[in-house]
Write a protein that holds these residues in place. Structure first.
Motif, PDB file in Angstrom:
ATOM      1  N   ARG A  77       6.876 -20.317  21.281  1.00 52.36           N
ATOM      2  CA  ARG A  77       8.215 -20.913  21.213  1.00 52.36           C
ATOM      3  C   ARG A  77       8.383 -21.594  19.857  1.00 52.36           C
ATOM      4  O   ARG A  77       7.486 -22.269  19.371  1.00 52.36           O
ATOM      5  CB  ARG A  77       8.433 -21.906  22.346  1.00 52.36           C
ATOM      6  N   ALA A  78       9.540 -21.436  19.273  1.00 50.96           N
ATOM      7  CA  ALA A  78       9.807 -21.988  17.951  1.00 50.96           C
ATOM      8  C   ALA A  78       9.915 -23.512  18.010  1.00 50.96           C
ATOM      9  O   ALA A  78      10.179 -24.086  19.073  1.00 50.96           O
ATOM     10  CB  ALA A  78      11.105 -21.392  17.404  1.00 50.96           C
ATOM     11  N   LEU A  91       8.445 -29.973  19.850  1.00 54.67           N
ATOM     12  CA  LEU A  91       8.909 -30.363  18.518  1.00 54.67           C
ATOM     13  C   LEU A  91       8.332 -29.468  17.421  1.00 54.67           C
ATOM     14  O   LEU A  91       9.026 -29.149  16.447  1.00 54.67           O
ATOM     15  CB  LEU A  91       8.556 -31.823  18.244  1.00 54.67           C
ATOM     16  N   LEU A  92       7.086 -29.076  17.570  1.00 49.62           N
ATOM     17  CA  LEU A  92       6.446 -28.211  16.577  1.00 49.62           C
ATOM     18  C   LEU A  92       6.176 -26.816  17.130  1.00 49.62           C
ATOM     19  O   LEU A  92       5.405 -26.057  16.551  1.00 49.62           O
ATOM     20  CB  LEU A  92       5.128 -28.841  16.093  1.00 49.62           C
ATOM     21  N   GLY A  93       6.816 -26.485  18.233  1.00 52.51           N
ATOM     22  CA  GLY A  93       6.639 -25.161  18.823  1.00 52.51           C
ATOM     23  C   GLY A  93       5.386 -25.065  19.660  1.00 52.51           C
ATOM     24  O   GLY A  93       4.703 -26.061  19.944  1.00 52.51           O
ATOM     25  N   THR A  94       5.055 -23.839  20.075  1.00 50.30           N
ATOM     26  CA  THR A  94       3.841 -23.582  20.851  1.00 50.30           C
ATOM     27  C   THR A  94       3.057 -22.448  20.192  1.00 50.30           C
ATOM     28  O   THR A  94       3.590 -21.690  19.376  1.00 50.30           O
ATOM     29  CB  THR A  94       4.177 -23.190  22.299  1.00 50.30           C
ATOM     30  N   TYR A 272      -0.625 -14.671  13.554  1.00 51.33           N
ATOM     31  CA  TYR A 272       0.809 -14.705  13.876  1.00 51.33           C
ATOM     32  C   TYR A 272       1.686 -14.834  12.632  1.00 51.33           C
ATOM     33  O   TYR A 272       2.909 -14.772  12.730  1.00 51.33           O
ATOM     34  CB  TYR A 272       1.103 -15.874  14.819  1.00 51.33           C
ATOM     35  N   MET A 273       1.061 -15.031  11.464  1.00 51.93           N
ATOM     36  CA  MET A 273       1.838 -15.245  10.244  1.00 51.93           C
ATOM     37  C   MET A 273       2.711 -14.036   9.926  1.00 51.93           C
ATOM     38  O   MET A 273       3.868 -14.169   9.519  1.00 51.93           O
ATOM     39  CB  MET A 273       0.891 -15.534   9.076  1.00 51.93           C
ATOM     40  N   TYR A 278       5.197 -18.732  11.897  1.00 53.15           N
ATOM     41  CA  TYR A 278       4.489 -19.469  10.858  1.00 53.15           C
ATOM     42  C   TYR A 278       3.949 -20.813  11.331  1.00 53.15           C
ATOM     43  O   TYR A 278       2.925 -21.304  10.845  1.00 53.15           O
ATOM     44  CB  TYR A 278       5.426 -19.696   9.667  1.00 53.15           C
ATOM     45  N   TRP A 279       4.671 -21.459  12.269  1.00 51.38           N
ATOM     46  CA  TRP A 279       4.352 -22.827  12.664  1.00 51.38           C
ATOM     47  C   TRP A 279       2.977 -22.949  13.316  1.00 51.38           C
ATOM     48  O   TRP A 279       2.362 -24.016  13.272  1.00 51.38           O
ATOM     49  CB  TRP A 279       5.425 -23.356  13.624  1.00 51.38           C
ATOM     50  N   ILE A 280       2.485 -21.879  13.911  1.00 50.07           N
ATOM     51  CA  ILE A 280       1.207 -21.940  14.621  1.00 50.07           C
ATOM     52  C   ILE A 280       0.063 -22.228  13.657  1.00 50.07           C
ATOM     53  O   ILE A 280      -0.923 -22.881  14.006  1.00 50.07           O
ATOM     54  CB  ILE A 280       0.949 -20.626  15.391  1.00 50.07           C
ATOM     55  N   SER A 281       0.196 -21.761  12.426  1.00 50.52           N
ATOM     56  CA  SER A 281      -0.848 -21.975  11.428  1.00 50.52           C
ATOM     57  C   SER A 281      -0.458 -22.995  10.365  1.00 50.52           C
ATOM     58  O   SER A 281      -1.304 -23.760   9.899  1.00 50.52           O
ATOM     59  CB  SER A 281      -1.178 -20.635  10.751  1.00 50.52           C
ATOM     60  N   VAL A 282       0.822 -23.045  10.016  1.00 47.60           N
ATOM     61  CA  VAL A 282       1.263 -23.903   8.909  1.00 47.60           C
ATOM     62  C   VAL A 282       1.172 -25.386   9.260  1.00 47.60           C
ATOM     63  O   VAL A 282       0.675 -26.195   8.453  1.00 47.60           O
ATOM     64  CB  VAL A 282       2.706 -23.544   8.492  1.00 47.60           C
ATOM     65  N   PHE A 283       1.621 -25.777  10.440  1.00 46.03           N
ATOM     66  CA  PHE A 283       1.625 -27.202  10.784  1.00 46.03           C
ATOM     67  C   PHE A 283       0.216 -27.796  10.857  1.00 46.03           C
ATOM     68  O   PHE A 283      -0.021 -28.891  10.328  1.00 46.03           O
ATOM     69  CB  PHE A 283       2.383 -27.435  12.087  1.00 46.03           C
TER      70      PHE A 283
END
Length: 312
Positions: A77-78, A91-94, A272-273, A278-283
């Motif tokens: 989830r975004a 807030l930061l996705g899943t 997943y990139m 992106y959020w799964i790795s970037v955050f």
């Protein structure tokens, strides 16, 4: 400094009892430290990260590793998306397993910081002891110990850690052991250099002349005068340990999936990139960078404070 064991009457009448140089008051050191805006911001931010890491189980929106609270239906989830039951907002996705990324980062921060601090402190204890023994006794003892240190430091740290973990396997305890084994030599080398300067000073010779035990002289007289470089080295090695552990976990040979650090979270999201999640790795990557930068800036400011010549 701590020279109350020396009996002045036992020395020649014409001899003055030397004393160790006085330590700077803690209040003065703190005042000098917080004169730097960058150092002050880094210290406050690092303390905030430590507080967040300690309180992670209490402030995280969910326990990301409790299978009864994590659902695969919530996967990928975004950021800002609500949960299926509308009870919480991610807030930061899943991630791909449906775990709340904010919660995973809070728990990962706790593990990364804990391993970095623990490994640096254990390596500090071992390296300091070896460095003091080497400098105090000198001769063959110094030669043998320093050759071992030279061999250790001649091999790239990441290579030693990778080999050790390949042999030991995954696990928090094994990762800690590997990090300690690649860090102790740095402490030993730095302590030996500082201790050699103190070893031949008059107040140490006076303590030796009084027949004080070698252990007491090393740890109660020599060591206090080596604390300034030790403090700086310890903070730098904490940052290095956090980075090294993240690297090993990213490569899949560090911590297991049940104890994910920030490095393992980055690894989990790397695949997943290409699919735009992106959020799964970037955050987690941003959290890791902020943690390492904060520790490094605090260490750099401590180096300036404890060495006034650098404060130009």
């Amino acid at each position: 400094m701590m020279m109350n064991e020396i009996n002045p009457q036992a020395l020649p009448a014409s001899a003055d009892v030397p004393v160790a140089p006085p330590e700077a008051p803690m209040r003065l050191l703190l005042r000098r430290y917080f004169k730097s805006r960058v150092g002050a911001i880094a210290a406050v931010f690092l303390l905030l990260l430590v507080a967040i890491a300690v309180a992670a189980p209490f402030i995280a929106p969910q326990d990301p590793y409790d299978l009864t609270k994590v659902s695969i239906m919530e996967a990928e989830r975004a950021p800002g998306s609500p949960s299926t039951d509308q009870k919480m907002t991610y807030l930061l996705g899943t991630d791909g397993a449906g775990r709340d990324m904010l919660s995973a980062i809070l728990y990962g921060l706790r593990i990364s910081l804990g391993i970095g601090v623990a490994s640096a402190l254990v390596a500090l204890a071992i390296g300091t002891s070896i460095g003091l023994i080497s400098a105090y006794f000198g001769g063959k003892v110094d030669a043998i110990l320093m050759r071992i240190v030279d061999v250790q430091l001649s091999v790239p740290t990441i290579l030693v850690a990778l080999v050790l973990l390949a042999v030991l396997g995954q696990g928090v305890d094994k990762t800690l052991m590997a990090l300690v084994l690649v860090q102790w030599a740095i402490f030993a080398r730095n302590v030996r250099g500082s201790a050699l300067v103190e070893r031949n000073k008059e107040y140490i010779e006076a303590a030796v002349g009084q027949g004080l035990p070698a252990r007491r002289i090393m740890f109660r007289h020599v060591l206090p005068n080596c604390l300034a470089p030790l403090i700086v080295t310890t903070t730098n090695q904490m940052a290095n340990a956090i980075t090294l552990e993240a690297t090993m976990s990213f490569l899949g040979i560090g911590l297991p999936q049940t104890k994910p650090s920030l490095g393992l979270l980055i690894s989990n999201g790397f695949d997943y990139m290409l699919s735009n999640q992106y959020w799964i790795s970037v955050f987690p990557g941003i959290a890791l960078v902020l943690l390492v930068v904060a520790v490094s800036l605090v260490g750099d400011q401590l180096r300036i404070v404890l060495n006034p010549k650098l404060d130009a």
